[in-house]
Design a protein around this motif. Structure first.
Motif, PDB file in Angstrom:
ATOM      1  N   ILE A 147       0.968  -1.366   0.034  1.00  0.00           N
ATOM      2  CA  ILE A 147       0.012  -0.023   0.034  1.00  0.00           C
ATOM      3  C   ILE A 147       0.847   1.218  -0.068  1.00  0.00           C
ATOM      4  O   ILE A 147       0.669   2.114  -0.702  1.00  0.00           O
ATOM      5  CB  ILE A 147      -1.036  -0.035   1.109  1.00  0.00           C
ATOM      6  N   LEU A 148       1.965   1.249   0.887  1.00  0.00           N
ATOM      7  CA  LEU A 148       2.906   2.558   0.757  1.00  0.00           C
ATOM      8  C   LEU A 148       3.448   3.193  -0.365  1.00  0.00           C
ATOM      9  O   LEU A 148       3.337   3.860  -0.779  1.00  0.00           O
ATOM     10  CB  LEU A 148       3.768   2.595   1.765  1.00  0.00           C
ATOM     11  N   PRO A 149       3.887   1.854  -1.089  1.00  0.00           N
ATOM     12  CA  PRO A 149       4.494   2.203  -2.410  1.00  0.00           C
ATOM     13  C   PRO A 149       3.428   2.785  -3.377  1.00  0.00           C
ATOM     14  O   PRO A 149       3.649   3.814  -4.235  1.00  0.00           O
ATOM     15  CB  PRO A 149       5.172   0.933  -2.883  1.00  0.00           C
ATOM     16  N   LEU A 150       2.270   2.235  -3.294  1.00  0.00           N
ATOM     17  CA  LEU A 150       1.132   2.758  -4.139  1.00  0.00           C
ATOM     18  C   LEU A 150       0.785   3.966  -3.749  1.00  0.00           C
ATOM     19  O   LEU A 150       0.645   4.950  -4.792  1.00  0.00           O
ATOM     20  CB  LEU A 150       0.077   1.802  -4.088  1.00  0.00           C
ATOM     21  N   LEU A 151       0.826   4.403  -2.600  1.00  0.00           N
ATOM     22  CA  LEU A 151       0.496   5.589  -2.170  1.00  0.00           C
ATOM     23  C   LEU A 151       1.408   6.892  -2.457  1.00  0.00           C
ATOM     24  O   LEU A 151       1.142   7.713  -3.195  1.00  0.00           O
ATOM     25  CB  LEU A 151       0.267   5.812  -0.623  1.00  0.00           C
ATOM     26  N   ILE A 152       2.837   6.364  -2.491  1.00  0.00           N
ATOM     27  CA  ILE A 152       3.724   7.448  -2.717  1.00  0.00           C
ATOM     28  C   ILE A 152       3.568   7.633  -4.288  1.00  0.00           C
ATOM     29  O   ILE A 152       3.608   8.828  -4.673  1.00  0.00           O
ATOM     30  CB  ILE A 152       5.045   6.468  -2.164  1.00  0.00           C
ATOM     31  N   ASN A 153       3.602   6.465  -5.076  1.00  0.00           N
ATOM     32  CA  ASN A 153       3.567   6.716  -6.577  1.00  0.00           C
ATOM     33  C   ASN A 153       2.346   7.604  -6.757  1.00  0.00           C
ATOM     34  O   ASN A 153       2.129   8.369  -7.773  1.00  0.00           O
ATOM     35  CB  ASN A 153       3.179   5.354  -7.290  1.00  0.00           C
TER      36      ASN A 153
END
Length: 157
Positions: free
Chosen positions: A103-109
């Motif tokens: 989830i965190l990498p998706l949020l960052i992207n």
């Protein structure tokens, strides 16, 4: 969103609400109840998928304990800019501690455009203390003042 109740007063139906939540890139205002029984609102990046709202915070963040103790929450995703429109609702939060479930990498992207910046690298450096918040909406409503705010403005200079 099939377990959510859409309010009769909602301007949008379930599909339009889902589309808005999926495409909007404004933070989610998440309300929880503190250990002193007061409401507390926190703005968080969010991702909408599988009918749920996902956020990510660090374990030491106070909202983690508050949601563990009282998982009922409220949320709003709406712009502060005209024309005013958005979605608000209530739901139940579940937490996954020490697992970002990507989830965190998706949020960052979603919010920064890539995971290459210094901020992104700093956020990604602590996966063992990352907490994924999954909000399952139980009640939703929407509003859209686009028509009301644009009518009559043509004659103003």
């Amino acid at each position: 969103m099939n377990t959510s109740k859409i309010a009769d007063s909602s301007i949008w139906d379930e599909k339009k609400i889902g589309d808005y939540l999926f495409h909007s890139k404004i933070p989610c205002r998440l309300a929880s109840i503190t250990s002193e029984d007061f409401p507390h609102v926190m703005s968080l990046w969010y991702l909408y998928q599988e009918g749920c709202i996902f956020c990510s915070v660090q374990r030491r963040t106070a909202i983690v304990n508050w949601l563990l103790n009282k998982p009922k929450c409220g949320f709003e995703i709406a712009s502060d800019k005209q024309p005013y429109k958005g979605v608000r609702g209530r739901g139940s939060a579940s937490l996954e501690i020490g697992q970002s479930n990507n989830i965190l990498p998706l949020l960052i992207n979603r919010y920064l455009g890539s995971c290459d910046s210094g901020l992104a690298q700093k956020l990604l450096a602590r996966p063992e203390t990352e907490v994924t918040i999954r909000i399952t909406p139980t009640w939703l409503t929407s509003w859209d003042f686009t028509t009301r705010m644009s009518s009559g403005n043509e004659n103003r200079s």
